[in-house]
Design an enzyme around this catalytic site. Structure first.
Site: not given
Length: 183
Positions: A77, A144
């Site tokens: 993403h 992340h």
């Protein structure tokens, strides 16, 4: 991998953020980034089945586990890294795979633009399809950078995913054994 497209993309990004692509420090950056992606995205040209072919016969089917398999991947993403550890436990069905091949299987799928959930499932599915064990359980925990560097900015937060196939699916005690072994 198309190195020229990657280089052009890097030039466009640099120009897009207002950089001078002719500045000394940036002159070779598109080439460096293209070479970097060839290494970091090598999973697109690698096949887990190749690694899982090296097997050895066993007389028992006791669970095998490899844990603390470090990996680096990219969030699909935001194109930012996520990194962490994987643990894989499987119950053989007459054969085991070479231990280094377990880690190589993680690398095949980690070296792609990914979702952690998909990474976890791809590892488990590769084991089931290629090794045909009685069951497999894969646990992945990762930090992340899209959570750390931007957006919510929560460094140190870890995402945990796990998936069970075969004998592990409906056997909570077996799952708990694996979880305890990972700790």
């Amino acid at each position: 991998m198309n190195q020229d497209k990657i280089k052009e993309g890097v030039r466009l990004i640099l120009e897009g953020i207002g950089e001078d692509i002719n500045r000394e420090g940036l002159l070779e950056t598109p080439d460096r980034i293209a070479r970097m992606y060839e290494e970091l995205a090598a999973g697109y040209t690698d096949d887990a089945a190749v690694h899982l072919k090296k097997r050895f016969h066993v007389d028992n089917n006791d669970m095998v586990m490899e844990k603390d398999i470090h990996f680096y991947s990219f969030c699909e993403h935001h194109m930012l890294p996520f990194y962490g550890n994987a643990a894989i436990a499987y119950i053989p069905n007459g054969e085991v795979v070479g231990l280094s091949k377990i880690a190589r299987t993680v690398e095949v799928f980690a070296k792609r633009f990914q979702l952690q959930e998909r990474l976890t499932a791809q590892i488990a599915d590769a084991f089931m399809e290629e090794l045909k064990p009685k069951g497999v359980m894969v646990l992945v925990q990762a930090e992340h950078m899209c959570m750390t560097m931007r957006g919510i900015k929560k460094p140190g937060s870890r995402t945990m995913t796990y998936i069970c196939r075969g004998a592990f699916e409906n056997h909570p005690a077996l799952q708990q054994t694996v979880v305890q072994m990972v700790k």
